[in-house]
Design a protein around this motif. Structure first.
Motif, PDB file in Angstrom:
ATOM      1  N   ILE A   1     -67.294 -92.007 -41.828  1.00 40.49           N
ATOM      2  CA  ILE A   1     -66.474 -93.212 -41.699  1.00 40.49           C
ATOM      3  C   ILE A   1     -65.382 -93.255 -42.770  1.00 40.49           C
ATOM      4  O   ILE A   1     -65.625 -92.910 -43.930  1.00 40.49           O
ATOM      5  CB  ILE A   1     -67.354 -94.471 -41.816  1.00 40.49           C
TER       6      ILE A   1
ATOM      7  N   LEU B   1     -63.550 -96.000 -44.675  1.00 41.61           N
ATOM      8  CA  LEU B   1     -63.748 -97.425 -44.931  1.00 41.61           C
ATOM      9  C   LEU B   1     -62.573 -97.987 -45.717  1.00 41.61           C
ATOM     10  O   LEU B   1     -62.418 -97.732 -46.907  1.00 41.61           O
ATOM     11  CB  LEU B   1     -65.055 -97.659 -45.701  1.00 41.61           C
TER      12      LEU B   1
ATOM     13  N   MET C   1     -68.237-102.412 -47.973  1.00 41.38           N
ATOM     14  CA  MET C   1     -68.924-101.401 -48.774  1.00 41.38           C
ATOM     15  C   MET C   1     -70.261-101.919 -49.306  1.00 41.38           C
ATOM     16  O   MET C   1     -71.281-101.205 -49.268  1.00 41.38           O
ATOM     17  CB  MET C   1     -68.042-100.953 -49.940  1.00 41.38           C
TER      18      MET C   1
ATOM     19  N   ILE D   1     -70.491 -93.095 -45.048  1.00 45.92           N
ATOM     20  CA  ILE D   1     -69.079 -93.244 -45.424  1.00 45.92           C
ATOM     21  C   ILE D   1     -68.616 -91.967 -46.116  1.00 45.92           C
ATOM     22  O   ILE D   1     -69.162 -91.562 -47.138  1.00 45.92           O
ATOM     23  CB  ILE D   1     -68.891 -94.453 -46.361  1.00 45.92           C
TER      24      ILE D   1
ATOM     25  N   SER E   1     -62.695 -93.268 -48.267  1.00 43.10           N
ATOM     26  CA  SER E   1     -62.478 -94.632 -48.741  1.00 43.10           C
ATOM     27  C   SER E   1     -60.993 -94.948 -48.812  1.00 43.10           C
ATOM     28  O   SER E   1     -60.182 -94.096 -49.182  1.00 43.10           O
ATOM     29  CB  SER E   1     -63.110 -94.812 -50.128  1.00 43.10           C
TER      30      SER E   1
ATOM     31  N   ILE F   1     -67.891 -89.357 -51.452  1.00 38.21           N
ATOM     32  CA  ILE F   1     -66.894 -90.174 -50.777  1.00 38.21           C
ATOM     33  C   ILE F   1     -65.537 -89.808 -51.367  1.00 38.21           C
ATOM     34  O   ILE F   1     -65.376 -89.773 -52.589  1.00 38.21           O
ATOM     35  CB  ILE F   1     -67.165 -91.679 -50.967  1.00 38.21           C
TER      36      ILE F   1
END
Length: 402
Positions: free
Chosen positions: A121, A123, A129, A141, A144, A165
Motif C-alpha cells: 500500500i 499510504l 497509519m 504498507i 508512505s 516502508i
C-alpha cells in the motif's frame, strides 16, 4: 520491461502536464494534517440510510453487515467465500476480492476492485497509519506519502528507518515510477487529493486503485477511530480491529454518568497573520469536550465561507467570546507548540485579558495529536482530567503551559 514501464510513465506525465496546462489548476491550500479543516458540515446520513441495503453482486450471496457504533461514513458488507464490499458514502464502492478469488462477471463498472492481499500500500492519508499500527498491519504498507521526519508514530518511524516502508513522495507529487517498481496495489489518500484530481487519475491510469479516507468527516471522535474496522477488513485483521475498538469505547463508558462541569473550553491556534483558527460547533473536537465534561465556548459557530470544520476568526472576534473561557487549549498539531505564557502573549497581547490566562488554565496539545486516530479516547480523558483539576499525571496529549 522496466524500460517500457518508464516510457509509459514518461508519456503519462507529459499528458498530465499538458492537461493541467489546458484546464488550469486551482492553487493548493497550505498542506495540513488530513482532518485539519477538511471536514464537511456533516456526514450525509440521509444518503447512508438510503444506501444501507447491501449491493447485489452477481454470483455472490450476502451474509451480514459489519456492526458499527459511531461511524457514519461507511459500511462493510460480507458475502460468501470471503468477498466483502466497502461502501464509503459520498465517495466510492469497493469490492474486496479474496486472494486467488475471481472478480465476478457482470459487476457494475463503477465498483472499484481491490484484489487481496493488499500488502504493498501507498499510504498518503496520515491519519490511517495509527489504525494500521494498532492492528499490527504496518507490514501491509510499503510506501508512505510522509517522510520519516513527519511521523510521530514510533513504529512507522522504525519501519521507515529500516527500509520496510519507503518514502514515495507526498500526495500531490507521488513517485509514480517507485509505485510501479514496488508493485503498489493500493493507494490510500486523504481528502486532500481533491486538490490534485489529476494525480488521482494518473495513479488509476497506472492500474493502481485509489481509496479515499474520509474519516475526518465523522462528527463523533470515536467515529474516526472506528474506521479501524474498515482497514481491518482490507487486511484480514477484523478480530484485532474489533478488539482494539472495544477498548477505546471504554472511555465513553467511564464518563457517561459524569455530571458536566459546565466549564468552558476554547480550542484554537494563531496563524502567522494574527487570525485565530477554531473549530465549528458541529465537529469532533467540541464533541470530545462535551464527553469529557465541559462546554465548547463557541456554542453556535458555523463556517459561512465553506464546508471546512476549521473557522477563521479575527483576534477581535475570538476575543469577544473566548476571553471568558475557563480553559484555553492551544492546538500545536498545526502550529508550533507554546512553552510558556510569554509565547502566547507574543502572538497577541490581548491574551493577557483572558480569564484562563489569569487563572493559570492554559494548556497545549502535542504535535502527535492528529496522527493519533487510534487513541482519541485518551484525549477525551486528558480533557476530563484538566476539567477536574487532577493534574498532568496520566495525560497523553495535553500539558499545562506555565
Amino acid at each position: 520491461m522496466k524500460k517500457n514501464r518508464k516510457k509509459i510513465i514518461s508519456l503519462l506525465l507529459v499528458l498530465l502536464m499538458v492537461m493541467e496546462g489546458i484546464i488550469g489548476c486551482a492553487s493548493e491550500s497550505k498542506e495540513t494534517p488530513d482532518d485539519a479543516g477538511q471536514s464537511e458540515e456533516t456526514i450525509q446520513t440521509e444518503q447512508k440510510e438510503e444506501s444501507k441495503k447491501a449491493l447485489e453482486i452477481p454470483g455472490l450471496t450476502y451474509e451480514r453487515t459489519l456492526e458499527l457504533d459511531y461511524a457514519e461514513g461507511f459500511d462493510v458488507y460480507y458475502y460468501n467465500d470471503g468477498y466483502e464490499v466497502i461502501e464509503v458514502y459520498d465517495s466510492a464502492t469497493y469490492l474486496l476480492v479474496p486472494e486467488d478469488g475471481e472478480v465476478p462477471e457482470g459487476i457494475d463498472e463503477d465498483i472499484v476492485i481491490l484484489q487481496k492481499p493488499l500488502d504493498k500500500i501507498y499510504l498518503a492519508a496520515t491519519s490511517a497509519m495509527a489504525l494500521f499500527d494498532a492492528i499490527d498491519a504496518l507490514g501491509s504498507i510499503r510506501l508512505s506519502g510522509t517522510d520519516v521526519s513527519g511521523w510521530y508514530i514510533d513504529h512507522a518511524v522504525a519501519a521507515m528507518e529500516a527500509g520496510d516502508i519507503l518514502f514515495a513522495g507526498k500526495y500531490s507529487e507521488p513517485d509514480y515510477e517507485l509505485m510501479i517498481d514496488e508493485g503498489c496495489n493500493l493507494a490510500i489518500e486523504s481528502t486532500m487529493i481533491q486538490h490534485s484530481p489529476k494525480v488521482k487519475e494518473m495513479i488509476e491510469d497506472l492500474g493502481i486503485p485509489v481509496f479515499v479516507d474520509r474519516s475526518s468527516y465523522e462528527i463523533h471522535p470515536l467515529g474516526r477511530t472506528e474506521w479501524i474496522k474498515l482497514y481491518g477488513a482490507m487486511v484480514d485483521k477484523d478480530d484485532e480491529a474489533e478488539a482494539f475498538f472495544e477498548e477505546q469505547t471504554k472511555v465513553i463508558e467511564e464518563l457517561k454518568d459524569f455530571k458536566n462541569t459546565e466549564k468552558t473550553v476554547a480550542f484554537f491556534y494563531v496563524k502567522s497573520d494574527g487570525s485565530v483558527v477554531v473549530r465549528k460547533t458541529e465537529d469532533y473536537i467540541p464533541t470530545m469536550i462535551e464527553i469529557a465534561g465541559g462546554r465548547y465556548i463557541f456554542d453556535d459557530l458555523e463556517n459561512t465561507e465553506n464546508n471546512s470544520a476549521a473557522v477563521n476568526l479575527t483576534m477581535e472576534e475570538f476575543y469577544a467570546t473566548a476571553v471568558e473561557a475557563d480553559y484555553l487549549i492551544y492546538n500545536s498539531s498545526i502550529d508550533s507548540p507554546i512553552a510558556s505564557i510569554d509565547d502566547l502573549l507574543a502572538k497577541s497581547e490581548l491574551f493577557a485579558d483572558f480569564k484562563a490566562v489569569k487563572d493559570g488554565n492554559v494548556w497545549c496539545t502535542g504535535k502527535y495529536l492528529y496522527q493519533a486516530t487510534d487513541i482519541v479516547g485518551n484525549l477525551i480523558m486528558d480533557i476530563h482530567l484538566m476539567l477536574t483539576d487532577q493534574g498532568e499525571d496520566g495525560m497523553t496529549f495535553l500539558y499545562k503551559v506555565q
